[in-house]
Design an enzyme around this catalytic site. Structure first.
Site, PDB file in Angstrom:
ATOM      1  N   CYS A 154      20.370  -4.838 -11.619  1.00 21.97           N
ATOM      2  CA  CYS A 154      19.723  -6.098 -12.010  1.00 21.97           C
ATOM      3  C   CYS A 154      19.749  -6.247 -13.533  1.00 21.97           C
ATOM      4  CB  CYS A 154      18.284  -6.109 -11.501  1.00 21.97           C
ATOM      5  SG  CYS A 154      17.393  -7.638 -11.892  1.00 21.97           S
TER       6      CYS A 154
ATOM      7  N   CYS B  93      12.391  -5.435 -16.104  1.00 23.76           N
ATOM      8  CA  CYS B  93      11.031  -5.170 -15.615  1.00 23.76           C
ATOM      9  C   CYS B  93      10.774  -3.658 -15.609  1.00 23.76           C
ATOM     10  CB  CYS B  93      10.857  -5.735 -14.209  1.00 23.76           C
ATOM     11  SG  CYS B  93      11.326  -7.483 -14.052  1.00 23.76           S
TER      12      CYS B  93
ATOM     13  N   CYS C   8      11.899 -10.180   5.597  1.00 24.40           N
ATOM     14  CA  CYS C   8      11.936 -10.556   4.187  1.00 24.40           C
ATOM     15  C   CYS C   8      13.295 -10.186   3.615  1.00 24.40           C
ATOM     16  CB  CYS C   8      10.828  -9.840   3.423  1.00 24.40           C
ATOM     17  SG  CYS C   8       9.180 -10.137   4.112  1.00 24.40           S
TER      18      CYS C   8
ATOM     19  N   CYS D 102      10.462  -1.490 -12.260  1.00 23.10           N
ATOM     20  CA  CYS D 102      11.455  -1.621 -11.181  1.00 23.10           C
ATOM     21  C   CYS D 102      12.559  -0.589 -11.281  1.00 23.10           C
ATOM     22  CB  CYS D 102      12.048  -3.030 -11.217  1.00 23.10           C
ATOM     23  SG  CYS D 102      13.158  -3.361  -9.828  1.00 23.10           S
TER      24      CYS D 102
ATOM     25  N   CYS E 200       4.553 -16.953  -1.087  1.00 23.12           N
ATOM     26  CA  CYS E 200       4.136 -15.554  -0.994  1.00 23.12           C
ATOM     27  C   CYS E 200       4.201 -14.989  -2.408  1.00 23.12           C
ATOM     28  CB  CYS E 200       5.070 -14.799  -0.047  1.00 23.12           C
ATOM     29  SG  CYS E 200       4.784 -13.018   0.032  1.00 23.12           S
TER      30      CYS E 200
END
Length: 423
Positions: free
Chosen positions: A65, A69, A109, A72, A202
């Site tokens: 990614c 963050c 999900c 993560c 959510c």
């Protein structure tokens, strides 16, 4: 405790507690823990009975990614030894999803690492949803693809997505401490785009990143104002190879206090125990079911959870039951409110979101200026109990415990591997 009596009464009437009351919950002593769980349990059972909603994660694209963050394992520069793979084929994702549904999951999900989806990525997800729905037409689909651009939420809704997940994670004031490649406002914008497209929002948080009690209360109140229909409560999984690898700040007792505080602020909203459940609640997981009405079944994105059958056994042994596909998760009044809220393109489009929440709860507090709610005529005893000093709150927060890297197990099965999924 007068504080808990007040919070139960408010929760049963869908009233918002004060910030001081929420902080007081986090400051309660371990000796009062079972009283706190029992009080939150009364609110949980009022609106959700003994049902537990099972959700199943399918990691469509793992690792690499570009975002930074700190929490993560898939972040830019992460040295965590996780699975890394590009987009699963629709049939591969459907196979994983089917295993989760067979294990009792009501919602699947679909998650993909990255800043946000391209239009081609939306096409991929659309094909994946079609493959999943062919096998299980009644399954709910939640997508979690990062920051959304204009019209992407509408395309996902048309493809059969029911909900969109995008967590706020922490308070606005401290967001810059955990990520710099995007902002808190970017996250709020994506949740609002999802709501505006008619998707169920959510959005939740991560506890254990070194935040203060005030930060936790700030983000939980912000989620209420944003109109989140489901609030996942994650407890940081400190992966080796990430900046927060040594942040072991949580105890099982404090995790339960955090869950209880979330339940009191979101009495009639789905509260989900999400990532880190096994790592931090450990043997106290069953007590969490008395507060939250939703969990993930089996494994997480990059870490392994306990065996899916162990989840099912825990639910049964604790006196709860798995929520079926034909059962509504949300109370009827919340479903009606969600439909009204979905018409707002943003929280400011239909008046303040605080006002919208007030409409949904006939006796709720008024405006939420400044991110909180002032005193609403609570008994003097509750004010006294809630008015504990910041020092008292800080004293109740746990010290950093011993590192428990042994509890963090990198996922090596399921999506992206040749091994059967855990469901």
């Amino acid at each position: 405790m007068d504080l808990l009596d007040t919070l139960v009464a408010k929760g049963l009437n869908r009233e918002l507690p004060t910030r001081e009351e929420a902080l007081a919950v986090l400051a309660t002593a371990d000796d009062d823990l079972l009283d706190v769980v029992a009080a939150a349990g009364k609110v949980r059972r009022k609106w959700f009975g003994r049902r537990v909603k099972l959700n199943y994660l399918v990691n469509l694209k793992s690792g690499l990614c570009p975002e930074d963050c700190n929490y993560c394992s898939q972040r830019l520069g992460s040295k965590a030894e996780i699975l890394k793979y590009t987009w699963l084929k629709p049939e591969e994702a459907a196979q994983a999803a089917t295993a989760g549904v067979a294990g009792g999951a009501k919602r699947v999900c679909l998650v993909a690492s990255g800043r946000g989806p391209t239009d081609r990525d939306i096409d991929r997800v659309t094909d994946t949803i079609a493959a999943i729905k062919d096998a299980d037409p009644g399954v709910e689909i939640c997508a979690c693809l990062g920051l959304l651009s204009d019209n992407q939420a509408e395309r996902l809704a048309a493809a059969g997505v029911n909900a969109y997940n995008h967590n706020l994670n922490t308070s606005e004031g401290t967001y810059g401490d955990i990520a710099t490649t995007h902002t808190y406002a970017d996250r709020v914008d994506t949740v609002e785009k999802a709501h505006g497209a008619g998707l169920s929002a959510c959005s939740g948080l991560i506890a254990g990143m070194g935040e203060s009690a005030e930060d936790l209360v700030d983000v939980v109140f912000a989620l209420r104002e944003l109109g989140s229909d489901s609030v996942p409560v994650n407890f940081l999984i400190p992966f080796e190879g990430t900046p927060l690898a040594k942040e072991w700040n949580l105890t099982p007792q404090h995790c339960l206090r955090i869950l209880a505080m979330v339940r009191f602020v979101h009495p009639d909203t789905e509260v989900r125990i999400a990532g880190g459940r096994e790592v931090h609640l450990r043997s106290l997981q069953p007590l969490g079911l008395h507060i939250a009405n939703s969990i993930f079944l089996g494994d997480y994105l990059t870490s392994e959870g306990q065996a899916g059958q162990a989840d099912l056994d825990m639910i049964k042994d604790a006196g709860f039951e798995v929520e079926g596909q034909g059962e509504a998760t949300m109370p009827r009044h919340r479903s009606e409110y969600a439909e009204q809220f979905a018409g707002c393109g943003s929280s400011g489009g239909c008046g303040s979101s605080g006002e919208a929440a007030g409409t949904a709860a006939a006796h709720a507090c008024g405006g939420h200026a400044g991110g909180g709610c002032g005193p609403c005529g609570e008994p003097a005893e509750a004010v006294e109990a809630a008015g504990q000093s910041e020092a008292a709150v800080a004293q109740a927060e746990p010290d950093a415990g011993a590192l428990r890297e042994d509890l963090v197990r990198v996922r090596r099965r399921g999506a992206g591997t040749e091994l059967a999924p855990n469901a």
